[in-house]
Scaffold this motif. Structure first.
Motif, short mmCIF file in Angstrom:
data_model
loop_
_atom_site.label_atom_id
_atom_site.label_comp_id
_atom_site.label_asym_id
_atom_site.label_seq_id
_atom_site.Cartn_x
_atom_site.Cartn_y
_atom_site.Cartn_z
N SER A 18 0.83 -1.21 0.00
CA SER A 18 0.00 0.00 0.00
C SER A 18 0.87 1.26 0.00
O SER A 18 0.54 2.26 -0.66
CB SER A 18 -0.93 0.01 1.22
OG SER A 18 -0.19 -0.02 2.43
N ASN A 19 2.01 1.22 0.71
CA ASN A 19 2.94 2.36 0.71
C ASN A 19 3.53 2.60 -0.67
O ASN A 19 3.68 3.74 -1.11
CB ASN A 19 4.07 2.14 1.72
CG ASN A 19 3.60 2.29 3.15
OD1 ASN A 19 2.60 2.94 3.42
ND2 ASN A 19 4.31 1.67 4.08
N PHE A 20 3.86 1.49 -1.36
CA PHE A 20 4.42 1.62 -2.71
C PHE A 20 3.38 2.20 -3.67
O PHE A 20 3.71 3.06 -4.50
CB PHE A 20 4.88 0.25 -3.21
CG PHE A 20 5.56 0.31 -4.56
CD1 PHE A 20 6.91 0.59 -4.66
CD2 PHE A 20 4.83 0.09 -5.71
CE1 PHE A 20 7.53 0.66 -5.90
CE2 PHE A 20 5.44 0.17 -6.96
CZ PHE A 20 6.79 0.45 -7.05
N LYS A 21 2.13 1.75 -3.55
CA LYS A 21 1.06 2.28 -4.41
C LYS A 21 0.83 3.76 -4.13
O LYS A 21 0.64 4.55 -5.06
CB LYS A 21 -0.24 1.49 -4.18
CG LYS A 21 -0.23 0.11 -4.81
CD LYS A 21 -1.57 -0.58 -4.59
CE LYS A 21 -1.60 -1.93 -5.28
NZ LYS A 21 -2.90 -2.64 -5.05
N GLN A 75 1.36 6.80 -6.79
CA GLN A 75 0.30 7.77 -7.07
C GLN A 75 0.80 9.21 -6.87
O GLN A 75 0.50 10.10 -7.66
CB GLN A 75 -0.91 7.50 -6.19
CG GLN A 75 -1.67 6.23 -6.55
CD GLN A 75 -2.70 5.84 -5.51
OE1 GLN A 75 -2.88 6.52 -4.50
NE2 GLN A 75 -3.39 4.74 -5.75
N ASN A 76 1.54 9.43 -5.77
CA ASN A 76 2.07 10.77 -5.49
C ASN A 76 3.09 11.21 -6.55
O ASN A 76 3.09 12.37 -6.98
CB ASN A 76 2.74 10.81 -4.11
CG ASN A 76 1.73 10.77 -2.99
OD1 ASN A 76 0.57 11.11 -3.18
ND2 ASN A 76 2.15 10.33 -1.82
N LEU A 77 3.93 10.26 -6.98
CA LEU A 77 4.92 10.56 -8.02
C LEU A 77 4.23 10.91 -9.34
O LEU A 77 4.59 11.87 -10.02
CB LEU A 77 5.85 9.37 -8.21
CG LEU A 77 7.05 9.57 -9.14
CD1 LEU A 77 7.99 10.62 -8.57
CD2 LEU A 77 7.79 8.26 -9.37
N LYS A 88 0.76 18.61 -0.29
CA LYS A 88 2.04 18.56 0.44
C LYS A 88 2.67 17.17 0.36
O LYS A 88 3.37 16.75 1.28
CB LYS A 88 1.79 18.93 1.91
CG LYS A 88 1.22 20.32 2.11
CD LYS A 88 2.21 21.39 1.73
CE LYS A 88 1.65 22.79 2.00
NZ LYS A 88 2.59 23.84 1.62
N GLU A 89 2.41 16.44 -0.74
CA GLU A 89 2.89 15.06 -0.83
C GLU A 89 4.42 14.95 -0.85
O GLU A 89 4.98 13.95 -0.48
CB GLU A 89 2.32 14.37 -2.08
CG GLU A 89 0.89 13.88 -1.92
CD GLU A 89 -0.12 15.02 -2.12
OE1 GLU A 89 0.30 16.14 -2.45
OE2 GLU A 89 -1.32 14.77 -1.93
N ALA A 148 15.66 16.06 -10.28
CA ALA A 148 16.22 16.07 -8.91
C ALA A 148 15.16 15.81 -7.85
O ALA A 148 15.36 15.02 -6.93
CB ALA A 148 16.92 17.41 -8.65
N VAL A 149 14.01 16.49 -7.97
CA VAL A 149 12.96 16.35 -6.95
C VAL A 149 12.37 14.94 -6.93
O VAL A 149 12.31 14.31 -5.86
CB VAL A 149 11.85 17.41 -7.15
CG1 VAL A 149 10.66 17.11 -6.25
CG2 VAL A 149 12.40 18.79 -6.84
N PRO A 150 11.91 14.38 -8.07
CA PRO A 150 11.36 13.02 -8.00
C PRO A 150 12.36 11.96 -7.57
O PRO A 150 12.00 11.02 -6.86
CB PRO A 150 10.85 12.76 -9.43
CG PRO A 150 11.47 13.79 -10.28
CD PRO A 150 11.69 14.97 -9.40
#
Length: 345
Positions: free
Chosen positions: A181-184, A188-190, A283-284, A311-313
């Motif tokens: 679930s954390n990976f998903k 999604q945030n990325l 604020k992800e 750089a950010v991702p």
């Protein structure tokens, strides 16, 4: 004894990190293609899902996306290269004009009794270096477009195996639902970051193009594309993107237009970066502003101009990875913006 073991472990981690960083830098050409393929595919996968939800067959949706991406890349590449060739040919003229404008300003100041060494100032202000830097920077962007074929192939394979990847992750994390679930959530945030950033960058480029047409500045398409691309670089990207168009306005001798153009650039960038992006993106990211700034320098050194775009991702990916295990969680905390986390709770 236990304290000595911990110190040894830290040196081991440091040595491992140095070896990995050296390897990435040495293989930067391949790493750039891989990263661009992954991150562009993350954007396209969202549009692929939209087309599939509208009952468009997967293969047709897949072909439509790749066709549209191909057309956009060829158009951008053609416009950048043609404008860049014309801009490079006119560089000596621009350098002469800007020196003339500087001399006029110095003469105007000297009328008020100030003694100024014109030759020393012109020597200090090395415009040849700036213009060479600008053309070199634009040349690097053109070189990125030249790798488009390999990036396309990478995107095609990633998109074709996106469903298979989900199945593989379920097998890998079958005994750990929290990690899955954390990976998903991270994916999604990325994806959300790239979609919002692409949309706001498009708006930035569009508004810059309209403003430059209104003020009759040369090469509006080129500077709009630069504004679009450099909006992906936080902190310094919008500043660097504004310099060439403002300098071109300055050498025309119409200082009123130059002032207005500076104001327009500021309004566009402040509105989009400080109002639109936080509203859509939320604020992800949770990255410290200091970390964002130094990540630009670090990844720019390793991967060149593409490293600054990504750089950010990349840093966000590392932050999530560090936070996932207890041994490296402290590194994730150092990369985080704790003020953002407090606001969330």
């Amino acid at each position: 004894m236990e304290e000595k073991t911990n110190v040894q472990n830290y040196f081991y981690y440091l040595a491992t990190a140095v070896v990995i960083i050296a390897g990435i830098k040495a293989a930067s050409e391949i790493v750039i293609i891989l990263l661009l393929s992954i991150f562009i595919a993350s954007i396209l996968s969202a549009f692929l899902k939209i087309l599939e939800d509208k009952k468009v067959p997967k293969f047709i949706a897949y072909v439509i996306l790749l066709f549209v991406l191909t057309i956009i890349t060829f158009l951008l590449s053609y416009m950048v290269n043609s404008s860049l060739a014309s801009f490079s040919a006119n560089l000596p003229t621009y350098e002469t004009k800007i020196k003339s404008s500087i001399i006029k300003i110095i003469s105007y100041i000297e009328n008020y009794g100030f003694a100024i060494d014109k030759e020393q100032i012109l020597k200090t202000l090395n415009f040849s270096y700036f213009f060479n830097f600008t053309t070199g920077l634009l040349g690097n962007i053109s070189a990125v477009f030249s790798k488009a074929l390999l990036v396309f192939i990478g995107i095609a394979f990633i998109l074709s195996e996106s469903k298979l990847l989900e199945k593989k992750l379920k097998v890998i994390f079958k005994s750990d639902h929290n990690r899955l679930s954390n990976f998903k959530l991270f994916s999604q945030n990325l994806q959300k970051y790239f979609i919002v950033k692409t949309f706001t960058s498009f708006l930035t480029g569009l508004f810059i193009f309209i403003a430059l047409i209104f003020f009759n500045i040369e090469y509006p398409i080129l500077w709009a594309i630069i504004g679009f691309l450099f909006n992906f670089i936080p902190v310094i990207g919008s500043i660097v993107a504004a310099i060439p168009a403002i300098l071109l306005s300055f050498i025309t001798g119409n200082f009123e237009i130059t002032i207005w153009l500076i104001i327009v650039y500021m309004v566009i960038n402040i509105t989009i970066s400080n109002v639109l992006e936080p509203k859509f993106m939320g604020k992800e990211l949770g990255l410290s502003p200091m970390v964002i700034f130094f990540s630009l320098i670090f990844w720019g050194w390793i991967l060149g101009i593409v490293g600054m775009f990504l750089a950010v991702p990349i840093t966000m990916t590392l932050k999530i990875a560090f936070e996932s295990t207890n041994n490296t969680k402290w590194i994730g905390v150092l990369l985080s913006d704790l003020n953002t986390k407090r606001k969330r709770h």
